[in-house]
Design an enzyme around this catalytic site. Sequence first.
Site, PDB file in Angstrom:
ATOM      1  N   SER A 136       0.823  -1.194   0.000  1.00  0.00           N
ATOM      2  CA  SER A 136       0.000   0.000   0.000  1.00  0.00           C
ATOM      3  C   SER A 136       0.866   1.256   0.000  1.00  0.00           C
ATOM      4  O   SER A 136       1.814   1.359  -0.771  1.00  0.00           O
ATOM      5  CB  SER A 136      -0.965  -0.036   1.194  1.00  0.00           C
ATOM      6  OG  SER A 136      -1.966   0.941   1.072  1.00  0.00           O
ATOM      7  N   ASP A 186      -5.123  -2.125  -4.035  1.00  0.00           N
ATOM      8  CA  ASP A 186      -4.232  -1.948  -2.884  1.00  0.00           C
ATOM      9  C   ASP A 186      -3.586  -3.265  -2.428  1.00  0.00           C
ATOM     10  O   ASP A 186      -4.276  -4.247  -2.146  1.00  0.00           O
ATOM     11  CB  ASP A 186      -5.057  -1.363  -1.736  1.00  0.00           C
ATOM     12  CG  ASP A 186      -4.197  -0.811  -0.615  1.00  0.00           C
ATOM     13  OD1 ASP A 186      -3.103  -1.344  -0.392  1.00  0.00           O
ATOM     14  OD2 ASP A 186      -4.627   0.163   0.034  1.00  0.00           O
TER      15      ASP A 186
END
Length: 812
Positions: free
Chosen positions: A68, A265
């Site tokens: 992320s 993500d």
Amino acid sequence: MATKPELRLALAMRGGVSLAVWMGGACSEVDRMRRASLGAGPQTSTYGRMLDAAGYGSVAVDVLAGASAGGLNCALMSCSVVYGMPFDGRIRDLWLRLGDIGRLRRRAGLRSPVSLLDGDRAFYGALAPQLLDLVGQVDAPPGRARLDTVLTGTLFSPVPRTRYQDLGPPLVERRNRAWFRFRHLGRDLSDFPDQPPDRDEALRRLAYAARATSSFPGAFEPASVGFTPPGENGDPPAGLPGTHYGTFSESRTRDGEVDRDHVIDGGVLDNIPVAWAIRSIAAAPADTPVHRWLVYLQPVPFEAPSPAAKQGRADLLTTVRRARSLQGGTEVLADDLDELETLQRRALTRQGFRQVLEYALGQVPSDQTRAAFLSGLYERALAAVPDYRQRAGLVEASRVRALWIDPLPVLGADPLGFRGTTRTPLACCADPTAVLATLPAAGPELVLSGETPAGEPRRILADLGPRFRSPQVLARTVAVLLDGARELGEQGLKVKGDLYQLRSRIEALVAEADRRLAAAPTANRGLEDAEELVRRAAAATAGADEGWPTWDTLWQDLVAQAQALAAAAGNRPVRAFLGCLVGAAAGCEGSDEATAAVLAATELLTGPLRPDPLAETAPVRFHMLSAQNQSPLVSDPDGKPFSVGDKLAGNQLRNFAAFLSARWRLNDWTWGRLDAACSLVDIVTEPRQGEDVLPALRDIAGLPEAAELAQVRDVLVRQLHDEILREELPQFSGLGAGPPPDHQAARPALRPGACLDTSSLLEAGRATVPQLVRGEPGRLPVIAGLVVVGAHAVLGSLTARAVGHLRGNRHG
């Protein structure tokens, strides 16, 4: 003079949305210490003096793993390590400008937006040119540092993952995990080219990988990653990188077709990427004494569970809600730390292997009977050939099984990255279970072919080396030679460095052989004879394309390094393996043959005990760097330790808050540096077995002989925090919530001795979103615009679902 050890750091960074700014500040401080050790920073700095007093010769960051928003900092840190780009105030200013919610948000239009923030144009489109510019401002230093960077991703659409039962049909599961990997292991194995235009295209791929792993669901649209054939003008669609082939786990090309994956993500499934860092640490070579640390950046530390209140049995809804919350939070750091413990056990196993080696080879007697001892060793080794073929064959068959079932975990960590990987090798087989069932029986042919000829034992063993078929033999042999070099300590450092270069070549050959093995079922499509397929798979590893090192050459180099190791041992009393090498090299006549025979005998007697020597490493120590650290120069008015909430501004609004204010981002960046300085002081000054560096540390801290380590650390942290605050506090002056101009010059640091006013830091850290809106009315239209875009996106999504439902009913 003894060679100074190297402090080697692997950094693992989790997600955290806007808390990535805190991680950026922490990375900046790590980079400053690294540069101080390499002469790229002031040698009189606190870091330089502290490292020298602690006895470290250098600091290296050779492994980065990020998920992320942590992946974005990994990308920036990669450019710092490989290209020499300073991770300094320019990166801070990049965060202050590009991390603004007003720049990232989408503009409302007639069509329903696919996300609140614009990932391709506002994020990647702004980051990539800045990264090219920052790297272009520095010359690539000679002998660029080794680096292995891994970023996690999540596939929006899963790919099949097949498992084969011993009895019954295949079990087809799904895999959503994906990975990006960028390596610089040398000029010939690098995803970081030296010069443009190749360098610029590589930087765009790196920037887009950072954008992909940071694509928080709903906030950013899924990234589009894969392969696209060039258009008429040679440009990929929408200005995106045309290919991530070789750096993306789903790497594949199809002639004339677009083949792309949508990636969201990386933190959705792997927000704690410690396991990847551990795998990369195992592959990192060292030609000097090394002290390894795995440093995990966790801005907001984990909360301990509160004591359970006594209550009755939960009702239905409470039970369901609790189960769903547990299902969504199954990933914990402890799972990855278990892998670190496994790695530590492997390190201990490697040390214990020396004792096993002594028992297997025997203790070398005096010079008068050494020849007889070696003759007996050769005879014992030849007698072990049948057992070796069975035991080593089972180990190799297990490795081939893993390659044929799911090659990605095996191939993903090798030096060739994701190039040439095969997805589902057994998919083309009529009966995959039958193929797998033949592997154990075919194992002996995978490791050593043919019958052992008759003749003089030493000569037979010397000729046996090129007849071994598994490249793991080469890996095991270089591993046992490296163990011998470590045993010699300072005397073995030169040989150790040469052995690591040879190990890299062997690792490349193993990677190429693994790809041939993985591709064997596909290359022999339609072959029904499972045993013949296994034989062809074994034969496939014997060949090598032009440019790859050959088996014979590598074996000869191993023999030469074994003789160099024996020479380095000299007259020093040595045992077992080293003693055998010294004995083999003692006579000039036939020493090459005798040394080769000792290496072959070692493999025959102990080889199956080390199934994966390239995954072995030295012990690694672990430290979590978090915002729990305190600063002696930034005090709470009540005299209490700062809570994380009081320090960080970005941990509001589900960690998105720092995107609302440049002052908040500067606050989090500054605390990232302050917190990292505390941890780095602790790591550098941590006592090491057999070394007493406390007197030297007391000297640079200006403390008396009676001072304890804790007092020394307090002084060093105070000095570093003074330097950091004098550089960062002036940047608050004139900085509002909105982003600064693109070309605003950084303000000069406060001169030594000037008063440090930390009120701006305290104010920014404790501010709330309502206070921001009241104090900065200009932020309200930005937030309102974000709400409008969000409402439009949600309404459009609901409308599309309703239309699809109606169409489905109509067709039904």
